[in-house]
Design an enzyme around this catalytic site. Sequence first.
Site, mmCIF file in Angstrom:
data_model
loop_
_atom_site.group_PDB
_atom_site.id
_atom_site.type_symbol
_atom_site.label_atom_id
_atom_site.label_comp_id
_atom_site.label_asym_id
_atom_site.label_seq_id
_atom_site.Cartn_x
_atom_site.Cartn_y
_atom_site.Cartn_z
ATOM 1 C CB CYS A 1 -7.605 -6.730 0.599
ATOM 2 S SG CYS A 1 -6.246 -5.806 1.297
ATOM 3 C CD GLU B 1 -1.556 -0.497 3.555
ATOM 4 O OE1 GLU B 1 -2.736 -0.231 3.280
ATOM 5 O OE2 GLU B 1 -1.203 -0.888 4.677
#
Length: 588
Positions: free
Chosen positions: A509, A438
């Site tokens: 996700c 991320e």
Amino acid sequence: MTTTSEHRVFDGICVSPGIGIGRAFAYDKQAPVITRQRVAQHLVGEEIERFRNILHQAGDEIRRIRRWVASEQGEELAQIFDAQLAMLEDPSIIKRTETLILEKHYSAERAYAEELEKVKEAFGSIENEYLRARVSDIADIENQVLMRLAGGEVKALDSLRANTIVLAHDLLPSEMVRLERRRIKGVVLDAGGAASHAAIIARSLQLPTVVGTRDCSQQVADGDLVVVDGNEGQVHLRPDTLGERRYRARRQRQLRRERDLERRRNLPAVTQDGQEIALMANVDVQTEVQMALDNGASGVGMYRTEFLYLNYRLPSEEEQFKVYSALVESLVPHPVVIRTMDLGGDKLSHVLEVPPEANPFLGWRGIRICLDTPELFKTQLRALLRAGTHGEAQILLPMISSLNELRRVRVLVEEAKDELRAAGRPFAEHCKLGIMVEVPSVALMADHFADEVDFFSLGTNDLTQYALAVDRGMSKVAWLYDPFHPAVLRLIKMVADSGRRTNTPVSICGEMAGDPLATTLLLGLGLDCLSLSPGLIPEVKEVIRAIHAEKARQVADECLAMDTGAEVRQHLEDVVGEYMPFWRQRHN
Ligand code: PEP
Ligand code: MG
């Protein structure tokens, strides 16, 4: 607030799809006006008694909500209310309020309001993110107690009429979880962005939601007819009869489609040319576990553990072990990926003192907090390792930005195992350890990380924020926040390619995984495992079943070569519309 009957349309950001039609409930967290300032000296005793009774009533009410949230949405979220109870029952606040009544003959409402004002000032001046939540907790309590003391109506989020649309400036996670899914038809928040916590919970609860609507909540009166179009990101206040009819028809079509999808939910997630895609569930609230199972999820791809920490008290190893092992057991034989606490940023904890930060999303967050508080972190690791004996638990680390962090985590994992061995507790020796991708540095160096992790999970919510330098929760810059931006797509592609080269499983996700418009693109970029809000699985599966993997690859290449996110979206709309005729109908 307005009394007009004029039809108004507000454009915002869609964060949870679907169409909601209902009557407005404008939730305003303003403290009530206090008119009764003083009491006669001989009534002081009675006033203190009255104050205590009201505190009891408010306490009972919070406990009732806590029980309800615990049974509907799980203990993790219910614990949020312990923070409010601790504040409500704080003996020093009570004592100081009573002293004001006793010595200055203030009315209970004035004394309590003055006391809370001081508490809010004290918290406010510390200016840190986690204390901001406490200020809102106080405002919440203030509303409940002062309204009762002043004899006004308590505007409660948990006892609303059927068919209500809630409009507010913003809602805290503790407020979002109070919304009763059966009664509430939609949510409108003037603040916030698509990736804010309130937005994520709205999706978990499957509430049609639009955020970033400027002053929409100020322009509505309680009882006004409101349409929330979570597909288009529009809010209609007081639509005319024709508009209302059109939306009711759309909603009917949507319901028919949902029923249709439900009938087909057991079909496999396989593309037209036979590529199997794993659909896993992101779990934030407990009700999602059953939904994940019902919708055929092949495991939990990300369980956010932060909610366990949104309390005044740290969760013990035993408490965490109970939660994790129950989750892991309920998913056997599928894996459950449990993410270690990702606090900081907009995820606020009452138990960790986060020093003031100019840029909380770039500061003490996620794994950085874990590494600086090793005992706290190891408590969680021990609970996770123990839960691994009840099924397949995998550990996922948030906010990793460098290999040093990962290596330091490995040392702590070994220490946690040694501690369990010494205590004679059984644990999973070979629990898989993966990282969230991320932060762009990790995507850029995925090859290096691949040697040292068992899997990657793309967190596109943060990856987008960090790649584009756009605060994910800020409505003012929300128009720049775009996971379809070709720069983000290139990062995703780098990770997917690296995963293939190094044989490291890659899943995604971030919220993008649950957007059916993104499905073709993600498959084409090389992803074969998506983890999404379980309520969105049927819709995404439908797209998977309609496409050819080969065609998806071609589409992804075309998107990667584009200049802007808007072009990418338009292209995907066109392409998906071609092979899924219902796609176009969905918005009409
Ligand atoms: C992400 O950043 O994409 C993610 C899934 O984590 P969170 O939204 O909890 O930050
Ligand atoms: Mg994240």
